[in-house]
Design an enzyme around this catalytic site. Structure first.
Site, short mmCIF file in Angstrom:
data_model
loop_
_atom_site.label_atom_id
_atom_site.label_comp_id
_atom_site.label_asym_id
_atom_site.label_seq_id
_atom_site.Cartn_x
_atom_site.Cartn_y
_atom_site.Cartn_z
CB SER A 1 26.62 -17.37 81.30
OG SER A 1 26.25 -17.61 82.64
CE LYS A 2 29.78 -25.30 81.05
NZ LYS A 2 31.12 -25.62 80.57
NE ARG A 3 28.41 -21.49 87.50
CZ ARG A 3 29.06 -22.10 88.46
NH1 ARG A 3 30.32 -21.86 88.64
NH2 ARG A 3 28.44 -22.93 89.28
#
Length: 511
Positions: free
Chosen positions: A265-267
């Site tokens: 994911s982005k994080r």
RNA sequence: GGCCCGUUCGUCUAUCGGUUAGGACACCAGAUUUUCAUUCUGGGAAGAGGGGUUCGACUCCCCUACGGGCUACCA
């Protein structure tokens, strides 16, 4: 059933394109080219509330950067099935929803959000799966429970409604996935999905089936997150009577985070220090920045190569592939079924391979840009810049490192690796440096070999071993302890710089 | 919770019933490099567990465990 291979990449413009999306696009692209077919881009923007300005442009730019170019679609010249943006196709979906209602495969539903909420709570309280299905629909407000008059009245009044698919009560839906083999679901576990929303837009389910049909898509190659809704899609093809031209399905394994588990994911990128997006992105709403492979110094060829190998393999030991070679070798049968963790080390290695292979002329503009930023560009010729590229590219993993590792070719060192100075500098060094400096002035032809000759002679004269001095000499000339062959560097920077730098080092370190 | 999908070295993976289970990245050691890096050579490192089927299972079947996905008028 042999027909022209046509595949599509169908992202929704809700933010920057995820690197996993790039891989999906790549596999579609490779598959299409391998079979002499078409690869198209369709924008799935049926959720107007999630629209993010710039996201569509980002998707197009990212595909262009990676060299994964569709032959049809938004940003790529459209084609015979335009428009390729679902919001622009809005008027054509309603008739398909109506067709399903008339055939008894779908129905109007007038339930409010509160009605739905109430139903879910009731069912949950009695410990039953809360879903709008063959059983619960009889307790809700829809064209199956309301009288024909009532339904007609509501429609006439303009009451909000959705169209739901009328799922068979208990039916085994079995289909052959090109990657996973036979997969089956029972409709008893599914629910009556909304096909047509109260805002007049279709949901993904309706739109993708209708568009894939209209655009003659032969294979749907998409992420595994779609596997659970595949049976619905298959039932839709049947309900429309399109089963004979239904595309084949291939559900790709997901890209997982490198540590722990779960979807990349982005994080994760921010946390672990590597990009999860192809290009830098500035979110227009939150102002949040996300870094991209391009800006992080990755070469598109490397990204394509490493992405290809994350979930697919050629069946032999080849690791390095051009996109042409990938096209030749690619097949869905060799796509693996299980998710792949992203490996930063391997990504770095891949990029290194491509940086090293890069032509000096291709690398030079990157360095030139850095020189412009430093205000130094006008002092150096293109040949010089290219020669520097040729020397330093063996030393770098990412193109954005180029200035840091080559700056001493353009300016005298302003700082020195003091660890090396302390370890190697002694009372014999100044005389040695002086000798090298003056002898270099006398060489007839200034080149790497000549410099090395002077150097070795001087070492000899002073009874110092090269082992003890070479790195110190390097630090005197460049400021840092590592780099390309030293005499090549000395040759490139020239006699005058040599003189200046030796003098400066003497001044700094002999007290 | 329910449904679906998955499970070979730390990571990506090969193996489509019979292999000393192969390769790559990473790691470690040695060699080369008058320096750092490169390069080369070598090394450690794996079939989740339990049942079957079979002359023989990493490979086929079942169960368990674990992981993941889905479970919206989002895609």
């Amino acid at each position: 059933m042999d027909r022209r291979v046509r595949v599509r990449f169908a992202p929704s413009p809700t933010g920057p394109l995820h690197i996993g999306g790039v891989r999906t696009a790549l596999y579609n692209y490779l598959f299409a080219r391998k079979h002499g077919g078409d690869f198209l881009l369709r924008i799935e923007d049926t959720d107007q509330t999630r629209f993010v300005p710039g996201a569509e442009e980002y998707i197009i730019e990212a595909l262009k950067w990676a060299g994964i170019e569709p032959v049809e679609g938004i940003g790529f010249g459209d084609g015979p099935h335009a428009p390729y943006r679902q919001s622009e196709r809005k008027p054509m979906y309603k008739q398909y929803a109506m067709q399903l209602i008339e055939a008894g495969h779908a129905y109007y539903a007038f339930d409010t959000a509160e009605d739905l909420e109430g139903m879910r709570e009731r069912l949950k309280a009695s410990n039953v799966d809360a879903k709008y299905d063959a059983i619960t629909r009889s307790t809700m407000k829809n064209s199956l429970t309301l009288s024909e008059d009532e339904v007609g009245k509501r429609l006439e009044n303009g009451d909000p409604y959705v169209v739901r698919f009328k799922l068979p009560r208990k039916e085994e839906v079995k289909f052959h996935d090109e990657i996973r083999g036979w997969v089956s679901f029972n409709t008893a576990q599914l629910d009556d999905k909304v096909l047509y929303k109260s805002d007049g837009m279709p949901t993904y389910h309706l739109a993708n089936v209708v568009d894939d049909y209209l655009m003659h898509i032969s294979h749907v190659i998409r992420g595994e997150e779609w596997l659970p809704s595949a049976p619905l899609h298959i039932l839709l093809y049947r309900a429309f009577g399109w089963e004979d031209v239904m595309p084949k399905f291939a559900h790709l394994p997901l890209l997982l985070k490198p540590d722990g588990n779960g979807k990349l994911s982005k994080r994760d990128g921010d946390r672990l220090g590597f990009p999860v997006f192809p290009l830098n992105w500035l979110d227009p709403n939150s102002g949040e920045k996300s870094s991209g492979y391009r800006e992080a110094g990755y070469l598109p060829e490397a990204v394509v190569n490493l992405l290809a190998m994350l979930g697919w393999n050629p069946g032999n030991n080849q690791e390095l592939f051009t996109i042409e070679e990938l096209t030749e070798a690619f097949s869905l049968e060799r796509v693996s079924k299980s998710g792949a963790k992203f490996d930063q080390n391997k990504a770095k290695w891949y990029n290194q391979q491509y940086v090293r292979k890069l032509d000096n002329k291709a690398l030079a503009p990157i360095l030139t840009t850095a020189l412009i930023n430093e205000g130094l560009a006008s002092h150096f010729t293109a040949e010089y810049v290219e020669a520097v590229c040729g020397l330093v590219k063996e030393k770098m993993s990412f193109t954005n490192e180029i200035w840091d590792i080559s700056k001493y070719f353009f300016q005298d060192p302003s700082a020195y690796d003091l660890g090396v100075i302390e370890k190697r500098w002694n009372e014999k060094i100044p005389a040695l440096l002086h000798e090298i400096k003056s002898e270099i002035e006398t060489v007839e032809e200034y080149n790497a070999a000549a410099i090395e000759g002077v150097y070795n002679q001087a070492l000899n004269n002073h009874g110092i071993a090269g082992k003890d001095f070479l790195q110190l000499f390097r630090v005197c000339l460049t400021g840092i302890a590592g780099g390309p062959p030293l005499f090549e560097i000395a040759n490139l920077i020239g006699k005058a710089a040599m003189r200046r730098r030796i003098e400066h080092a003497l001044q700094e370190f002999s007290k």
